[in-house]
Structures are given as structure tokens and as C-alpha cells.
Design an enzyme around this catalytic site. Structure first.
Site: not given
Ligand SMILES: O=C(CO)[C@H](O)[C@H](O)COP(=O)(O)O
Length: 252
Positions: A48, A51, A103, A116, A119, A125, A143
Site C-alpha cells: 500500500s 509508491t 513501500g 512501515k 498509510g 502488509e 526513505k
Molecule cells: O507502510 C505503508 C502503508 O501503511 C506504506 O508502504 C508506506 O507508508 C510508504 O508509503 P509511500 O510509498 O506513500 O511513501
């Protein structure tokens, strides 16, 4: 500048250039798919975030896209899998996954441990990541941690908890040394706390710089009420980072 039918000014989409961060996400995702998707893949996990949107896009362009099913880690990717003409499956149907892409909020060098859950999708995940020996992370350059997790990502470790346990869990997290513990709020999108795809709450616990993520993860999981943590320890095979200048690098 053009006007739409309601006579408002708007900028045509074609003239909006992709930002450096956005193109970094795209290059990481595209390269990760192109260089890692097995030609004979049958089951592909898709995480999720912003990215992995590009992971779904690239998977949808692959010649073998009708040969594999995609397992999402939440509502967002379920929709994107369908939008990109891919086949949707569930982790109950496919508990063994050939490869999963996801991501991260922060990646530590060396062991490739992750924070992680930014989101709010960390439980599913981690379930999908656990079901594969081939967990590939895609991220933009922001990151990369210089050393320890908790350096660049300073919002705290996301922790999914059963709703009525959150006050107890908060107390225990403070006893374990958390400097700040916040029940994540929906903000302008929702009055009250964020509700995860599993109908739980999310706590963000700031432990500062995390020198031993495995030990911290074990302590967090031992608290009654904690469903899962956003510390992904010893799970990652490779990380693709996109850079602002259109190049990419791989940690493995
Ligand atoms: O762990 C996650 C969601 O729970 C995402 O993978 C993480 O927040 C990275 O998100 P983005 O690609 O928008 O930076």
C-alpha cells in the site's frame, strides 16, 4: 490557462511536470518490477501507499499479466489491481506468494529493516510480506536512513491495536520508554481516530533512534492489545530507491 464548463481556471494535466519525488517513486517501482518479477510468477503481493501505485501500473503492462494473481494489502490496492486490469486474489486463497512489492517509511542500511504503516496498512502488509521469501521494497530517496530507524521517520512506530486496549497499550508503551504516544486521528477526513482495514486503531509511538529493532518489536508484540507493529525486521530481500535525477539504486 483554460476554463472548464463552470468557468473556473485550470491547468491542463499535460503541462504539470512530475515532481522529483514523484518521478523517484515511479523509477523505483518500475525498475523493481522489471528486474524482479519472475517470468513464471503465479502469485504477486502488492502493498500500500503512493509508491506501489506505480508497481500496480507496471504490473498491468507486463506481458505475463494474465498468468498471475495479485494479493492486495488493503482497500487501496484492491481497487488499483482491478483498475490496472490485473487479477485479484486473496491471502486465504494463496498463502504462499512468489514475490511481493511494497513501500516503506524508512529503511535502515545493512539488514534492510523497515518502519512501515504510515498509510495505516501495516498488519496486512506484514502478513503478505511473511508469505513470501521474495519481499522487494520500493521507495524514494527520502526513505534512506543514515543508520538507525527512527532517524528520518520521526512520527513514531505505527502500532495497530484492538480499539478498547489503546489506553492500556499507551501506558505500557510509555513504560517501555516511548517519548511520545499518539492515537492516530483521521484529521479533516474523519472526526476521531483512524480505523484500519481490520477495524482497529493505530498508535504512533516515538522511541527515538531504534538501535535494536528486533528486540523492540518483540517487546511491543508482547503487550496485550497489540495486533502488529510497523517494524519489519529481517524480512526484506532488496530495496529499490528512486532518486530525483531519474536514476535508481538498490540495497540488498
Ligand atoms: O507502510 C505503508 C502503508 O501503511 C506504506 O508502504 C508506506 O507508508 C510508504 O508509503 P509511500 O510509498 O506513500 O511513501
Amino acid at each position: 490557462m483554460l476554463r472548464n464548463t463552470s468557468n473556473r481556471l485550470f491547468t491542463p494535466l499535460r503541462t504539470i511536470a512530475m515532481s522529483g519525488v514523484e518521478s523517484a517513486k515511479k523509477i523505483a517501482a518500475y525498475k523493481a518490477v522489471e528486474e524482479n518479477l519472475p517470468g513464471d510468477a503465479k502469485v504477486v503481493g502488492v502493498g500500500s501507499g503512493s509508491t506501489v501505485v506505480y508497481v500496480a501500473e507496471r504490473l498491468g503492462q507486463m506481458a505475463n499479466k494474465n498468468q498471475f494473481v495479485c494479493i492486495p494489502t488493503g482497500f487501496q490496492l484492491k481497487q488499483l489491481i482491478l483498475d490496472n486490469g490485473l487479477t485479484l486474489g486473496t491471502i486465504e486463497q494463496y498463502p504462499t506468494i512468489d514475490i511481493a512489492f511494497d513501500g516503506a517509511d524508512e529503511v535502515s542500511p545493512g539488514k534492510l529493516d523497515l518502519i512501515k504503516g504510515g498509510g495505516a496498512c501495516l498488519f496486512q502488509e506484514k502478513l503478505v510480506a511473511s508469505a513470501t521469501d521474495n519481499f522487494v521494497v520500493v521507495a524514494d530517496f527520502r526513505k534512506k536512513s543514515p543508520q538507525y530507524l527512527g532517524t528520518n521517520w520521526n512520527k513514531g512506530v505505527p502500532i495497530e491495536v484492538v480499539p478498547n486496549s489503546w489506553v492500556y497499550v499507551t501506558r505500557r508503551l510509555k513504560e517501555l520508554g516511548a517519548k511520545q504516544v499518539i492515537l492516530r486521528q483521521g484529521g479533516s477526513a474523519k472526526a476521531g481516530p483512524v480505523i484500519t482495514d481490520n477495524n482497529n486503531f493505530l498508535i504512533d509511538a516515538d522511541f527515538g533512534s531504534i538501535k535494536d529493532p528486533a528486540a523492540l518489536n518483540t517487546k511491543l508484540l508482547a503487550i496485550v492489545g497489540v495486533v502488529e507493529t510497523g517494524l519489519f525486521v529481517n524480512m526484506t530481500k532488496k530495496v529499490y530507491f528512486g532518486d530525483e535525477d531519474g536514476t535508481h539504486s538498490v540495497w540488498q
